[in-house]
Design a protein around this motif. Structure first.
Motif, PDB file in Angstrom:
ATOM      1  N   PHE A 109       0.806  -1.216   0.000  1.00  0.00           N
ATOM      2  CA  PHE A 109       0.000   0.000   0.000  1.00  0.00           C
ATOM      3  C   PHE A 109       0.846   1.276   0.000  1.00  0.00           C
ATOM      4  CE2 PHE A 109      -2.536  -3.273   2.233  1.00  0.00           C
ATOM      5  CZ  PHE A 109      -3.618  -3.325   1.364  1.00  0.00           C
ATOM      6  N   ALA A 110       2.168   1.142  -0.035  1.00  0.00           N
ATOM      7  CA  ALA A 110       3.044   2.305   0.135  1.00  0.00           C
ATOM      8  C   ALA A 110       2.829   3.362  -0.941  1.00  0.00           C
ATOM      9  CB  ALA A 110       4.506   1.860   0.173  1.00  0.00           C
ATOM     10  N   LEU A 111       2.886   2.976  -2.208  1.00  0.00           N
ATOM     11  CA  LEU A 111       2.765   3.973  -3.271  1.00  0.00           C
ATOM     12  C   LEU A 111       1.372   4.601  -3.322  1.00  0.00           C
ATOM     13  CD1 LEU A 111       3.948   5.530  -5.612  1.00  0.00           C
ATOM     14  CD2 LEU A 111       3.427   3.592  -7.117  1.00  0.00           C
ATOM     15  N   PRO A 112       0.273   3.823  -3.264  1.00  0.00           N
ATOM     16  CA  PRO A 112      -1.047   4.477  -3.272  1.00  0.00           C
ATOM     17  C   PRO A 112      -1.241   5.460  -2.120  1.00  0.00           C
ATOM     18  CG  PRO A 112      -1.277   2.129  -3.692  1.00  0.00           C
ATOM     19  CD  PRO A 112       0.154   2.355  -3.299  1.00  0.00           C
ATOM     20  N   ILE A 113      -0.750   5.094  -0.937  1.00  0.00           N
ATOM     21  CA  ILE A 113      -0.901   6.007   0.198  1.00  0.00           C
ATOM     22  C   ILE A 113      -0.037   7.250   0.006  1.00  0.00           C
ATOM     23  CG2 ILE A 113      -0.438   6.289   2.671  1.00  0.00           C
ATOM     24  CD1 ILE A 113      -1.324   3.406   3.072  1.00  0.00           C
ATOM     25  N   ALA A 114       1.154   7.068  -0.530  1.00  0.00           N
ATOM     26  CA  ALA A 114       2.026   8.219  -0.795  1.00  0.00           C
ATOM     27  C   ALA A 114       1.384   9.159  -1.809  1.00  0.00           C
ATOM     28  CB  ALA A 114       3.387   7.737  -1.293  1.00  0.00           C
ATOM     29  N   GLU A 115       0.726   8.613  -2.824  1.00  0.00           N
ATOM     30  CA  GLU A 115       0.036   9.446  -3.817  1.00  0.00           C
ATOM     31  C   GLU A 115      -1.105  10.230  -3.161  1.00  0.00           C
ATOM     32  OE1 GLU A 115       0.891   6.547  -7.687  1.00  0.00           O
ATOM     33  OE2 GLU A 115      -1.016   6.443  -6.621  1.00  0.00           O
ATOM     34  N   TYR A 116      -1.814   9.567  -2.254  1.00  0.00           N
ATOM     35  CA  TYR A 116      -2.900  10.233  -1.518  1.00  0.00           C
ATOM     36  C   TYR A 116      -2.337  11.415  -0.733  1.00  0.00           C
ATOM     37  CZ  TYR A 116      -6.634  10.758   2.023  1.00  0.00           C
ATOM     38  OH  TYR A 116      -7.609  11.246   2.862  1.00  0.00           O
ATOM     39  N   VAL A 117      -1.227  11.208  -0.033  1.00  0.00           N
ATOM     40  CA  VAL A 117      -0.636  12.266   0.796  1.00  0.00           C
ATOM     41  C   VAL A 117      -0.192  13.443  -0.069  1.00  0.00           C
ATOM     42  CG1 VAL A 117       1.293  12.856   2.315  1.00  0.00           C
ATOM     43  CG2 VAL A 117       0.033  10.719   2.656  1.00  0.00           C
ATOM     44  N   LEU A 118       0.459  13.160  -1.187  1.00  0.00           N
ATOM     45  CA  LEU A 118       0.874  14.237  -2.087  1.00  0.00           C
ATOM     46  C   LEU A 118      -0.352  15.001  -2.587  1.00  0.00           C
ATOM     47  CD1 LEU A 118       2.932  15.802  -3.755  1.00  0.00           C
ATOM     48  CD2 LEU A 118       2.836  13.975  -5.475  1.00  0.00           C
ATOM     49  N   GLY A 119      -1.413  14.269  -2.931  1.00  0.00           N
ATOM     50  CA  GLY A 119      -2.642  14.918  -3.356  1.00  0.00           C
ATOM     51  C   GLY A 119      -3.238  15.793  -2.266  1.00  0.00           C
ATOM     52  N   ALA A 120      -3.188  15.315  -1.020  1.00  0.00           N
ATOM     53  CA  ALA A 120      -3.712  16.091   0.104  1.00  0.00           C
ATOM     54  C   ALA A 120      -2.913  17.370   0.301  1.00  0.00           C
ATOM     55  CB  ALA A 120      -3.691  15.242   1.375  1.00  0.00           C
ATOM     56  N   VAL A 121      -1.588  17.280   0.188  1.00  0.00           N
ATOM     57  CA  VAL A 121      -0.732  18.463   0.331  1.00  0.00           C
ATOM     58  C   VAL A 121      -1.124  19.514  -0.699  1.00  0.00           C
ATOM     59  CG1 VAL A 121       1.626  19.325   0.028  1.00  0.00           C
ATOM     60  CG2 VAL A 121       1.223  17.271   1.389  1.00  0.00           C
ATOM     61  N   ILE A 122      -1.240  19.099  -1.950  1.00  0.00           N
ATOM     62  CA  ILE A 122      -1.575  20.049  -3.019  1.00  0.00           C
ATOM     63  C   ILE A 122      -2.992  20.596  -2.828  1.00  0.00           C
ATOM     64  CG2 ILE A 122      -1.960  20.268  -5.501  1.00  0.00           C
ATOM     65  CD1 ILE A 122       0.302  18.178  -5.860  1.00  0.00           C
ATOM     66  N   ALA A 123      -3.937  19.716  -2.484  1.00  0.00           N
ATOM     67  CA  ALA A 123      -5.323  20.140  -2.315  1.00  0.00           C
ATOM     68  C   ALA A 123      -5.467  21.180  -1.220  1.00  0.00           C
ATOM     69  CB  ALA A 123      -6.207  18.933  -2.006  1.00  0.00           C
ATOM     70  N   MET A 124      -4.741  21.003  -0.111  1.00  0.00           N
ATOM     71  CA  MET A 124      -4.829  21.959   0.991  1.00  0.00           C
ATOM     72  C   MET A 124      -4.098  23.253   0.669  1.00  0.00           C
ATOM     73  SD  MET A 124      -4.808  19.787   4.555  1.00  0.00           S
ATOM     74  CE  MET A 124      -3.377  18.766   4.229  1.00  0.00           C
ATOM     75  N   GLU A 125      -2.942  23.144   0.044  1.00  0.00           N
ATOM     76  CA  GLU A 125      -2.170  24.344  -0.262  1.00  0.00           C
ATOM     77  C   GLU A 125      -2.884  25.212  -1.304  1.00  0.00           C
ATOM     78  OE1 GLU A 125       0.772  26.900   0.682  1.00  0.00           O
ATOM     79  OE2 GLU A 125       0.372  24.965   1.647  1.00  0.00           O
ATOM     80  N   ARG A 126      -3.653  24.569  -2.201  1.00  0.00           N
ATOM     81  CA  ARG A 126      -4.364  25.306  -3.253  1.00  0.00           C
ATOM     82  C   ARG A 126      -5.842  25.558  -2.924  1.00  0.00           C
ATOM     83  NH1 ARG A 126      -1.807  26.103  -8.155  1.00  0.00           N
ATOM     84  NH2 ARG A 126       0.439  25.872  -7.868  1.00  0.00           N
TER      85      ARG A 126
END
Length: 338
Positions: A109-126
């Motif tokens: 599950f490492a890569l899917p969760i990492a993609e989720y986290v990156l998406g969350a970072v961008i979603a919150m920052e924008r």
């Protein structure tokens, strides 16, 4: 000489796992699909009798462990997190079945969760959540909001992300965040002798406050253990007030109780929260978290099932098992750690 045949019991609510295994059978392996509904506990125990290996979801297997038939020698769980596994051991530590082999899903599950986290970072920052609200209202941003959306976002390469938990999943998260230029620091229990991974620095239990106060984003990936439950509860996050980081939780919800989380957001100790795991799941409709503008809630979906990956790891372990070799991602019930 007759070749030994291994009987594998499949206990899955996600039927695609069974289909993938049955479609590509391994030599000398017989799969037995175990019904996970409409059976009593006694019937379930009887159903797995004769199976040497069990493959399935923890919540189906945990209740069976105290009475597992002696035929079972190895259990492969389909999850990476095994909180209930350790809790079951505490309740019945003398059950003979604890002496068999247990393995978890490791870094599937490492890569899917990492993609989720990156998406969350961008979603919150924008501020994507606010823009979704405008779309739902069929409303274009007025001038003041337009200026805010254009001037508020910070370059990611100017920000620091702190990851609570620097195991396989934490490392993959760090790799993706480093790829967009972020500084990434890790928090873990054990001292790192040599840092040859993606982390810029490491922090340990003795300097948790310094770790938290150094972050623009805090991401929790820690499992649930006696050392992690409530780690961020109370006034722990008050130390973040000057920097006001955003909080992302893809680990376990009980790292912070709901009241403490609401207080941290309300008081501005953290600016936002992106929560895939909660202290109570499902989150009840009465929770104030649902109504908070700077909170995003997703229903424990950051680690989706990627076709073929879970069954591939199991088949890899199954080959090792038939060869009498060390299995990947073994867990030991008495250790309470991964």
């Amino acid at each position: 000489m007759e070749t030994r045949r291994i009987v594998v019991g499949l206990l899955n609510s996600v039927k695609v796992f069974n289909a993938e295994l049955l479609e590509n059978k391994l030599d000398n392996v017989q799969y037995k699909v175990i019904a996970t509904t409409d059976q009593t506990h006694e019937q379930m125990v009887a159903s797995v009798d004769g199976c040497e290996v069990l493959f399935g979801a923890p919540h189906f297997i945990h209740p069976l462990i105290p009475q597992l038939p002696t035929s079972v020698k190895w259990v492969q769980f389909t999850y990476a997190g095994l909180d209930g596994f350790f809790e079951s051991y505490k309740e019945t530590p003398n059950a003979p079945a604890w002496n068999i082999q247990y393995t978890r899903m490791g870094d599937v599950f490492a890569l899917p969760i990492a993609e989720y986290v990156l998406g969350a970072v961008i979603a919150m920052e924008r501020d994507f959540k606010e823009m979704f609200k405008l779309q739902s209202a069929k409303k274009w941003a007025d001038y003041d909001n337009y200026v805010m959306y254009m001037t508020k976002p910070r370059p990611l390469n100017s920000l620091t992300a702190g990851i609570l938990g620097a195991g396989n999943i934490g490392i993959k998260i760090a790799e993706l965040l480093k790829a967009v230029g972020m500084r990434v620091i890790g928090f873990k229990n054990n001292q790192v002798i040599r840092n040859d991974g993606p982390f810029d620095d490491f922090y340990y239990p003795g300097n948790l406050d310094k770790f938290l106060s150094s972050c623009d984003f805090i991401c929790n990936i820690l499992p649930s253990t006696p050392n992690t439950i409530g780690l961020l509860s109370g006034k722990r996050l008050e130390i973040c007030e000057s920097r006001k980081p955003a909080f992302i939780n893809v680990g376990r919800g009980n790292i912070i109780d709901e009241e403490s989380l609401i207080r941290a957001v309300t008081n501005g100790w953290i600016s936002k929260a992106f929560l895939d795991v909660l202290h109570e799941e499902p989150l009840p409709p009465s929770s104030k978290l649902w109504e908070m503008d700077n909170v995003v809630i997703t229903p424990h979906v950051s680690g989706p099932f990627v076709k073929g990956q879970i069954t591939s790891l199991f088949k890899e372990n199954l080959k090792l098992y038939t060869q009498g070799k060390q299995l990947k991602f073994e867990v030991y019930p008495s250790s309470n750690s991964y």
